[in-house]
Design a protein around this motif. Sequence first.
Motif, mmCIF file in Angstrom:
data_model
loop_
_atom_site.group_PDB
_atom_site.id
_atom_site.type_symbol
_atom_site.label_atom_id
_atom_site.label_comp_id
_atom_site.label_asym_id
_atom_site.label_seq_id
_atom_site.Cartn_x
_atom_site.Cartn_y
_atom_site.Cartn_z
ATOM 1 N N GLY A 1 -1.697 98.832 35.796
ATOM 2 C CA GLY A 1 -0.634 98.314 36.429
ATOM 3 C C GLY A 1 -0.265 98.824 38.081
ATOM 4 O O GLY A 1 0.220 98.191 38.446
ATOM 5 N N ASP A 2 -0.769 99.497 38.316
ATOM 6 C CA ASP A 2 -1.524 99.926 39.768
ATOM 7 C C ASP A 2 -2.016 98.352 40.348
ATOM 8 O O ASP A 2 -1.918 98.388 42.272
ATOM 9 N N LEU A 3 -2.467 97.900 39.434
ATOM 10 C CA LEU A 3 -3.203 96.111 40.966
ATOM 11 C C LEU A 3 -2.265 95.665 40.425
ATOM 12 O O LEU A 3 -2.098 94.511 41.350
ATOM 13 N N ALA A 4 -1.110 95.365 40.011
ATOM 14 C CA ALA A 4 -0.057 93.810 39.846
ATOM 15 C C ALA A 4 0.893 94.248 41.078
ATOM 16 O O ALA A 4 0.216 93.040 41.530
ATOM 17 N N VAL A 5 0.878 94.269 41.935
ATOM 18 C CA VAL A 5 1.360 94.563 42.850
ATOM 19 C C VAL A 5 0.836 94.319 44.239
ATOM 20 O O VAL A 5 0.530 93.383 44.526
ATOM 21 N N PRO A 6 -0.271 95.163 44.482
ATOM 22 C CA PRO A 6 -1.269 93.950 45.708
ATOM 23 C C PRO A 6 -2.545 93.079 44.463
ATOM 24 O O PRO A 6 -1.919 92.389 46.011
ATOM 25 N N CYS A 7 -2.541 92.873 43.393
ATOM 26 C CA CYS A 7 -2.677 91.636 43.504
ATOM 27 C C CYS A 7 -1.717 90.146 43.964
ATOM 28 O O CYS A 7 -2.361 89.316 44.488
ATOM 29 N N MET A 8 -0.391 90.446 43.650
ATOM 30 C CA MET A 8 0.294 89.515 43.425
ATOM 31 C C MET A 8 0.924 89.451 45.433
ATOM 32 O O MET A 8 0.737 88.583 45.280
ATOM 33 N N LEU A 9 0.655 90.422 45.406
ATOM 34 C CA LEU A 9 0.720 89.799 46.993
ATOM 35 C C LEU A 9 -0.344 89.759 47.842
ATOM 36 O O LEU A 9 -0.266 88.402 48.804
ATOM 37 N N VAL A 10 -1.497 90.070 47.533
ATOM 38 C CA VAL A 10 -2.434 89.191 47.960
ATOM 39 C C VAL A 10 -3.312 88.110 47.895
ATOM 40 O O VAL A 10 -3.154 87.099 48.568
ATOM 41 N N ALA A 11 -2.623 87.768 46.544
ATOM 42 C CA ALA A 11 -2.369 86.218 46.320
ATOM 43 C C ALA A 11 -1.703 85.533 46.745
ATOM 44 O O ALA A 11 -1.982 84.108 47.205
ATOM 45 N N TYR A 12 -0.071 85.726 47.550
ATOM 46 C CA TYR A 12 0.637 85.116 47.501
ATOM 47 C C TYR A 12 0.268 85.204 49.392
ATOM 48 O O TYR A 12 0.890 84.042 49.546
ATOM 49 N N GLY A 13 -0.461 86.563 50.460
ATOM 50 C CA GLY A 13 -0.892 85.639 51.716
ATOM 51 C C GLY A 13 -1.961 84.502 51.356
ATOM 52 O O GLY A 13 -1.720 84.348 52.505
ATOM 53 N N VAL A 14 -3.485 85.051 50.253
ATOM 54 C CA VAL A 14 -4.253 83.681 50.795
ATOM 55 C C VAL A 14 -3.124 82.411 50.017
ATOM 56 O O VAL A 14 -3.005 81.217 50.924
ATOM 57 N N ALA A 15 -2.355 82.704 49.324
ATOM 58 C CA ALA A 15 -1.468 81.033 49.596
ATOM 59 C C ALA A 15 -1.094 80.737 50.483
ATOM 60 O O ALA A 15 -0.913 79.547 50.987
ATOM 61 N N LEU A 16 0.170 81.464 51.179
ATOM 62 C CA LEU A 16 0.416 81.278 52.221
ATOM 63 C C LEU A 16 -0.765 81.334 53.411
ATOM 64 O O LEU A 16 -0.367 80.147 54.468
ATOM 65 N N ARG A 17 -1.791 81.223 53.844
ATOM 66 C CA ARG A 17 -2.500 80.742 55.091
ATOM 67 C C ARG A 17 -3.228 79.649 54.780
ATOM 68 O O ARG A 17 -3.396 78.811 55.323
ATOM 69 N N LEU A 18 -3.681 79.392 53.732
ATOM 70 C CA LEU A 18 -4.403 78.138 52.281
ATOM 71 C C LEU A 18 -3.562 76.757 52.416
ATOM 72 O O LEU A 18 -4.500 76.051 52.028
ATOM 73 N N GLY A 19 -2.461 77.490 51.368
ATOM 74 C CA GLY A 19 -2.011 76.316 50.879
ATOM 75 C C GLY A 19 -1.391 75.187 51.974
ATOM 76 O O GLY A 19 -0.887 75.694 53.267
ATOM 77 N N PRO A 20 -0.238 74.495 51.759
ATOM 78 C CA PRO A 20 0.482 73.298 52.899
ATOM 79 C C PRO A 20 1.697 74.473 53.488
ATOM 80 O O PRO A 20 1.650 75.567 52.844
ATOM 81 N N GLY A 21 1.677 74.306 54.943
ATOM 82 C CA GLY A 21 2.849 74.853 55.811
ATOM 83 C C GLY A 21 4.212 75.108 55.306
ATOM 84 O O GLY A 21 4.561 73.916 54.441
ATOM 85 N N LEU A 22 5.221 76.161 55.835
ATOM 86 C CA LEU A 22 6.388 75.862 55.091
ATOM 87 C C LEU A 22 6.792 74.569 56.025
ATOM 88 O O LEU A 22 7.692 74.053 56.577
ATOM 89 N N GLY A 23 7.906 74.044 54.150
ATOM 90 C CA GLY A 23 8.976 72.938 54.157
ATOM 91 C C GLY A 23 7.292 71.609 53.492
ATOM 92 O O GLY A 23 8.280 70.539 54.317
ATOM 93 N N ARG A 24 6.555 71.801 54.001
ATOM 94 C CA ARG A 24 5.674 71.074 54.409
ATOM 95 C C ARG A 24 5.352 70.119 52.841
ATOM 96 O O ARG A 24 5.169 68.854 52.630
ATOM 97 N N ALA A 25 6.121 70.255 52.157
ATOM 98 C CA ALA A 25 5.567 69.932 50.639
ATOM 99 C C ALA A 25 7.149 70.258 49.401
ATOM 100 O O ALA A 25 7.600 71.544 49.629
ATOM 101 N N GLY A 26 7.919 68.936 49.167
ATOM 102 C CA GLY A 26 9.084 69.344 49.016
ATOM 103 C C GLY A 26 9.881 69.302 49.513
ATOM 104 O O GLY A 26 9.848 69.226 51.037
ATOM 105 N N SER A 27 11.658 69.621 49.134
ATOM 106 C CA SER A 27 12.314 68.904 49.907
ATOM 107 C C SER A 27 14.055 69.702 50.716
ATOM 108 O O SER A 27 13.008 71.448 50.597
#
Length: 307
Positions: free
Chosen positions: A195-221
Amino acid sequence: MQGVFTGFATISVVIAVGMLLAHLRILDLSAQLVLSRLAFFVASPALMVITLSRADVHQVLSANLLASVAGVVVAAGVYVVLARLVWRRALGDTTIGALSAAYVNAGNLGIPVASYVLGSAAFVAPTLLLQLLVLQPLALGFLDADARDGRARWWQLLSRPVKNPLTVGSLLGVVLALTHWTLPTFVAAPLALLGDLAVPCMLVAYGVALRLGPGLGRAGSVAELATTSLLKLVAQPLVAWFVASVLLGVHGHALLAIVVTSALPTAQNIFVHATRYDRATVLARDTILITTIGAVPVIVLVAALLG
């Protein structure tokens, strides 16, 4: 107020670590997917068993729950109407958008905020249980149905959620809490470690997506993103305040607890669900980012007005 800033600072640092690892090419989008799956299938269910087994489930039947339900229904309902009638979103995208507009970070942020700002983590328990036992299973049922054929059949909504690992973990935790049965150490210890893995995994995955994914508001409405963010940060806590204060006559510290809980930002695990089902991932990611930043001044303002 120190608890508010401590909670948000902790989350921000771990997200920044994920962004740094992605920037240094230590992790890529495939690693982000692995981390999200690990959180979804293993770590989060284990966390739910441990967390809910220690919760006071009787607090579900309270003014806190009624006001929280009202806030969720209004925020999610407004988004669903706009998504279906204005933006013409499909079932899966609409589900993720509704969760982004109404599903609060009651776990890894709500618990520390409740502990330090409100004085007890018990204040967040009704919202946590409502989301895990009602809102999340229902949403996952729609997502499972959409992934299959785009239609939500009633027997799918009844049967598929109980096959979901997060739902199973939540139900097991509630059963343990109701029966006051304590897991033996050789079971509880590994579950707690996973269970201790849950939050770090979520947050690290989220950080990776922020860095490598489309910029804020660049995809979608942009209008859709603004809508989910405003519903989460403004509409939901306002509705919760109105129901609790005006309709139910709640005042003082109890009212503060209800409004602060409703003003929490969108939960990171909504991004995990969006990634898992490949639905509205950018909307979920950007709403989480905006509401996590915006929730700090909102909660400080609520505490100043009602504290």
